[in-house]
Design a protein around this motif. Structure first.
Motif, PDB file in Angstrom:
ATOM      1  N   ILE A 192     -22.341 -41.004   9.755  1.00  0.00           N
ATOM      2  CA  ILE A 192     -21.851 -42.273   9.223  1.00  0.00           C
ATOM      3  C   ILE A 192     -21.660 -43.270  10.358  1.00  0.00           C
ATOM      4  O   ILE A 192     -22.116 -44.417  10.289  1.00  0.00           O
ATOM      5  CB  ILE A 192     -20.522 -42.067   8.459  1.00  0.00           C
ATOM      6  N   LEU A 193     -21.008 -42.832  11.431  1.00  0.00           N
ATOM      7  CA  LEU A 193     -20.748 -43.724  12.566  1.00  0.00           C
ATOM      8  C   LEU A 193     -22.043 -44.094  13.284  1.00  0.00           C
ATOM      9  O   LEU A 193     -22.219 -45.246  13.694  1.00  0.00           O
ATOM     10  CB  LEU A 193     -19.741 -43.090  13.525  1.00  0.00           C
ATOM     11  N   ASN A 194     -22.954 -43.135  13.429  1.00  0.00           N
ATOM     12  CA  ASN A 194     -24.253 -43.441  14.055  1.00  0.00           C
ATOM     13  C   ASN A 194     -24.998 -44.495  13.243  1.00  0.00           C
ATOM     14  O   ASN A 194     -25.587 -45.420  13.797  1.00  0.00           O
ATOM     15  CB  ASN A 194     -25.112 -42.177  14.183  1.00  0.00           C
ATOM     16  N   GLU A 195     -24.969 -44.335  11.936  1.00  0.00           N
ATOM     17  CA  GLU A 195     -25.658 -45.288  11.062  1.00  0.00           C
ATOM     18  C   GLU A 195     -25.063 -46.692  11.207  1.00  0.00           C
ATOM     19  O   GLU A 195     -25.793 -47.687  11.309  1.00  0.00           O
ATOM     20  CB  GLU A 195     -25.554 -44.807   9.616  1.00  0.00           C
ATOM     21  N   LEU A 196     -23.737 -46.790  11.233  1.00  0.00           N
ATOM     22  CA  LEU A 196     -23.079 -48.093  11.391  1.00  0.00           C
ATOM     23  C   LEU A 196     -23.381 -48.708  12.749  1.00  0.00           C
ATOM     24  O   LEU A 196     -23.626 -49.916  12.856  1.00  0.00           O
ATOM     25  CB  LEU A 196     -21.563 -47.955  11.193  1.00  0.00           C
ATOM     26  N   LEU A 197     -23.385 -47.887  13.794  1.00  0.00           N
ATOM     27  CA  LEU A 197     -23.682 -48.392  15.140  1.00  0.00           C
ATOM     28  C   LEU A 197     -25.107 -48.931  15.217  1.00  0.00           C
ATOM     29  O   LEU A 197     -25.342 -50.031  15.716  1.00  0.00           O
ATOM     30  CB  LEU A 197     -23.462 -47.295  16.177  1.00  0.00           C
ATOM     31  N   VAL A 198     -26.042 -48.160  14.701  1.00  0.00           N
ATOM     32  CA  VAL A 198     -27.448 -48.589  14.731  1.00  0.00           C
ATOM     33  C   VAL A 198     -27.623 -49.857  13.890  1.00  0.00           C
ATOM     34  O   VAL A 198     -28.338 -50.781  14.288  1.00  0.00           O
ATOM     35  CB  VAL A 198     -28.381 -47.450  14.252  1.00  0.00           C
ATOM     36  N   GLU A 199     -26.954 -49.924  12.743  1.00  0.00           N
ATOM     37  CA  GLU A 199     -27.026 -51.125  11.908  1.00  0.00           C
ATOM     38  C   GLU A 199     -26.483 -52.336  12.667  1.00  0.00           C
ATOM     39  O   GLU A 199     -27.044 -53.429  12.599  1.00  0.00           O
ATOM     40  CB  GLU A 199     -26.240 -50.921  10.619  1.00  0.00           C
ATOM     41  N   GLY A 200     -25.415 -52.133  13.426  1.00  0.00           N
ATOM     42  CA  GLY A 200     -24.857 -53.226  14.232  1.00  0.00           C
ATOM     43  C   GLY A 200     -25.841 -53.708  15.274  1.00  0.00           C
ATOM     44  O   GLY A 200     -26.070 -54.917  15.419  1.00  0.00           O
ATOM     45  N   TYR A 201     -26.434 -52.783  16.011  1.00  0.00           N
ATOM     46  CA  TYR A 201     -27.429 -53.172  17.023  1.00  0.00           C
ATOM     47  C   TYR A 201     -28.637 -53.843  16.364  1.00  0.00           C
ATOM     48  O   TYR A 201     -29.200 -54.790  16.901  1.00  0.00           O
ATOM     49  CB  TYR A 201     -27.880 -51.967  17.847  1.00  0.00           C
ATOM     50  N   ASN A 202     -29.015 -53.362  15.194  1.00  0.00           N
ATOM     51  CA  ASN A 202     -30.129 -53.963  14.474  1.00  0.00           C
ATOM     52  C   ASN A 202     -29.828 -55.426  14.163  1.00  0.00           C
ATOM     53  O   ASN A 202     -30.664 -56.310  14.360  1.00  0.00           O
ATOM     54  CB  ASN A 202     -30.405 -53.176  13.192  1.00  0.00           C
ATOM     55  N   LYS A 203     -28.616 -55.698  13.688  1.00  0.00           N
ATOM     56  CA  LYS A 203     -28.233 -57.080  13.370  1.00  0.00           C
ATOM     57  C   LYS A 203     -28.166 -57.934  14.633  1.00  0.00           C
ATOM     58  O   LYS A 203     -28.573 -59.097  14.615  1.00  0.00           O
ATOM     59  CB  LYS A 203     -26.894 -57.101  12.629  1.00  0.00           C
ATOM     60  N   VAL A 204     -27.652 -57.383  15.725  1.00  0.00           N
ATOM     61  CA  VAL A 204     -27.588 -58.125  16.992  1.00  0.00           C
ATOM     62  C   VAL A 204     -28.988 -58.533  17.426  1.00  0.00           C
ATOM     63  O   VAL A 204     -29.238 -59.703  17.757  1.00  0.00           O
ATOM     64  CB  VAL A 204     -26.907 -57.283  18.099  1.00  0.00           C
ATOM     65  N   HIS A 205     -29.916 -57.591  17.407  1.00  0.00           N
ATOM     66  CA  HIS A 205     -31.282 -57.894  17.842  1.00  0.00           C
ATOM     67  C   HIS A 205     -31.967 -58.889  16.907  1.00  0.00           C
ATOM     68  O   HIS A 205     -32.703 -59.764  17.363  1.00  0.00           O
ATOM     69  CB  HIS A 205     -32.102 -56.622  18.003  1.00  0.00           C
ATOM     70  N   ALA A 206     -31.704 -58.785  15.617  1.00  0.00           N
ATOM     71  CA  ALA A 206     -32.276 -59.746  14.670  1.00  0.00           C
ATOM     72  C   ALA A 206     -31.737 -61.151  14.951  1.00  0.00           C
ATOM     73  O   ALA A 206     -32.486 -62.133  14.899  1.00  0.00           O
ATOM     74  CB  ALA A 206     -31.970 -59.328  13.238  1.00  0.00           C
ATOM     75  N   LEU A 207     -30.448 -61.249  15.276  1.00  0.00           N
ATOM     76  CA  LEU A 207     -29.858 -62.562  15.597  1.00  0.00           C
ATOM     77  C   LEU A 207     -30.438 -63.115  16.900  1.00  0.00           C
ATOM     78  O   LEU A 207     -30.713 -64.313  17.003  1.00  0.00           O
ATOM     79  CB  LEU A 207     -28.334 -62.463  15.677  1.00  0.00           C
ATOM     80  N   TYR A 208     -30.620 -62.257  17.893  1.00  0.00           N
ATOM     81  CA  TYR A 208     -31.226 -62.726  19.148  1.00  0.00           C
ATOM     82  C   TYR A 208     -32.646 -63.236  18.899  1.00  0.00           C
ATOM     83  O   TYR A 208     -33.049 -64.264  19.438  1.00  0.00           O
ATOM     84  CB  TYR A 208     -31.266 -61.618  20.210  1.00  0.00           C
ATOM     85  N   GLU A 209     -33.397 -62.494  18.080  1.00  0.00           N
ATOM     86  CA  GLU A 209     -34.782 -62.901  17.808  1.00  0.00           C
ATOM     87  C   GLU A 209     -34.843 -64.183  16.978  1.00  0.00           C
ATOM     88  O   GLU A 209     -35.827 -64.903  17.021  1.00  0.00           O
ATOM     89  CB  GLU A 209     -35.543 -61.760  17.131  1.00  0.00           C
ATOM     90  N   ALA A 210     -33.768 -64.483  16.224  1.00  0.00           N
ATOM     91  CA  ALA A 210     -33.737 -65.695  15.395  1.00  0.00           C
ATOM     92  C   ALA A 210     -33.217 -66.906  16.144  1.00  0.00           C
ATOM     93  O   ALA A 210     -33.235 -68.006  15.608  1.00  0.00           O
ATOM     94  CB  ALA A 210     -32.854 -65.439  14.167  1.00  0.00           C
ATOM     95  N   GLN A 211     -32.788 -66.718  17.387  1.00  0.00           N
ATOM     96  CA  GLN A 211     -32.260 -67.847  18.157  1.00  0.00           C
ATOM     97  C   GLN A 211     -33.376 -68.834  18.466  1.00  0.00           C
ATOM     98  O   GLN A 211     -34.500 -68.446  18.749  1.00  0.00           O
ATOM     99  CB  GLN A 211     -31.637 -67.380  19.474  1.00  0.00           C
ATOM    100  N   PRO A 212     -33.038 -70.119  18.413  1.00  0.00           N
ATOM    101  CA  PRO A 212     -34.041 -71.119  18.774  1.00  0.00           C
ATOM    102  C   PRO A 212     -34.381 -70.994  20.253  1.00  0.00           C
ATOM    103  O   PRO A 212     -33.530 -70.615  21.062  1.00  0.00           O
ATOM    104  CB  PRO A 212     -33.357 -72.448  18.469  1.00  0.00           C
ATOM    105  N   ALA A 213     -35.612 -71.285  20.565  1.00  0.00           N
ATOM    106  CA  ALA A 213     -36.066 -71.205  21.955  1.00  0.00           C
ATOM    107  C   ALA A 213     -35.316 -72.241  22.788  1.00  0.00           C
ATOM    108  O   ALA A 213     -35.068 -73.350  22.335  1.00  0.00           O
ATOM    109  CB  ALA A 213     -37.572 -71.441  22.038  1.00  0.00           C
ATOM    110  N   SER A 214     -34.961 -71.846  23.992  1.00  0.00           N
ATOM    111  CA  SER A 214     -34.292 -72.768  24.895  1.00  0.00           C
ATOM    112  C   SER A 214     -35.320 -73.779  25.401  1.00  0.00           C
ATOM    113  O   SER A 214     -36.457 -73.410  25.709  1.00  0.00           O
ATOM    114  CB  SER A 214     -33.697 -72.030  26.087  1.00  0.00           C
ATOM    115  N   PRO A 215     -34.919 -75.048  25.495  1.00  0.00           N
ATOM    116  CA  PRO A 215     -35.863 -76.038  26.010  1.00  0.00           C
ATOM    117  C   PRO A 215     -36.192 -75.751  27.457  1.00  0.00           C
ATOM    118  O   PRO A 215     -35.330 -75.334  28.225  1.00  0.00           O
ATOM    119  CB  PRO A 215     -35.123 -77.375  25.850  1.00  0.00           C
ATOM    120  N   ALA A 216     -37.436 -75.973  27.807  1.00  0.00           N
ATOM    121  CA  ALA A 216     -37.876 -75.751  29.189  1.00  0.00           C
ATOM    122  C   ALA A 216     -37.211 -76.761  30.092  1.00  0.00           C
ATOM    123  O   ALA A 216     -37.115 -77.928  29.774  1.00  0.00           O
ATOM    124  CB  ALA A 216     -39.401 -75.855  29.299  1.00  0.00           C
ATOM    125  N   GLY A 217     -36.683 -76.260  31.197  1.00  0.00           N
ATOM    126  CA  GLY A 217     -35.954 -77.178  32.068  1.00  0.00           C
ATOM    127  C   GLY A 217     -36.588 -77.231  33.332  1.00  0.00           C
ATOM    128  O   GLY A 217     -36.605 -77.412  34.358  1.00  0.00           O
TER     129      GLY A 217
END
Length: 175
Positions: A150-175
């Motif tokens: 149960i705890l492994n499943e919740l942990l993996v689900e959390g990391y899955n959501k974190v990575h999905a949010l990172y991948e959904a972040q808008p690209a940083s403007p080139a500086g």
């Protein structure tokens, strides 16, 4: 899209997923597959899959496909949970605080916008702390208490959501 350097993880997880989906083995086979999942899970560093390097040093680049791999891992753990019929009430009381922490993090991640990088980093740090507190992939004291899946499943689900949010972040403007 999963980076080619992470293909080995994807192939292993897909193979395990197929085995579990069409499972007709015994407890020994199920434990073997579960052990393979734990080994894959333990190979992650702070929830991130890194490819093996030839010189033994960890490659620090986060490659694309993290969310997909974490989702596959979560699906496999879920299939194991269903096969061993581990109902949610089979969580040792000593582990209930970890479950509450993980559920709170998941709830926060569910309402977080990808642009909120500070809060996202904070929540990932909380997941990392929970993940790092495990001993040999086990939550709580040894021997392992009921509720690990149960705890492994919740942990993996959390990391899955974190990575999905990172991948959904808008690209940083080139500086």
């Amino acid at each position: 899209m999963i980076d080619s350097q992470l293909k080995n993880f994807a192939d292993q997880l897909i193979g395990i997923q197929r085995h579990l989906t069409n499972f007709d083995g015994d407890d020994i086979e199920l434990r073997r597959l579960q052990g393979m999942l734990v080994k894959i899970d333990n190979s992650r560093v702070n929830g991130i899959f890194y490819p093996p390097s030839l010189d033994g040093n960890l490659i620090q680049e986060i490659l694309p496909g993290q969310a997909e791999l974490n989702e596959l891992l979560a699906e496999c753990f879920n299939l194991v949970r269903v096969l061993v019929e581990a109902p949610e009430h089979e969580l040792a009381p000593e582990l209930s605080h970890i479950r509450k922490d993980l559920e709170h993090i998941l709830k926060s991640l569910g309402t977080l916008k990808p642009q909120d990088r500070t809060h996202l980093c904070c929540l990932q740090g909380r997941l990392n702390a929970i993940d790092s507190a495990r001993q040999d992939g086990t939550f709580g004291p040894l021997p392992a208490l009921p509720g690990q899946e149960i705890l492994n499943e919740l942990l993996v689900e959390g990391y899955n959501k974190v990575h999905a949010l990172y991948e959904a972040q808008p690209a940083s403007p080139a500086g």
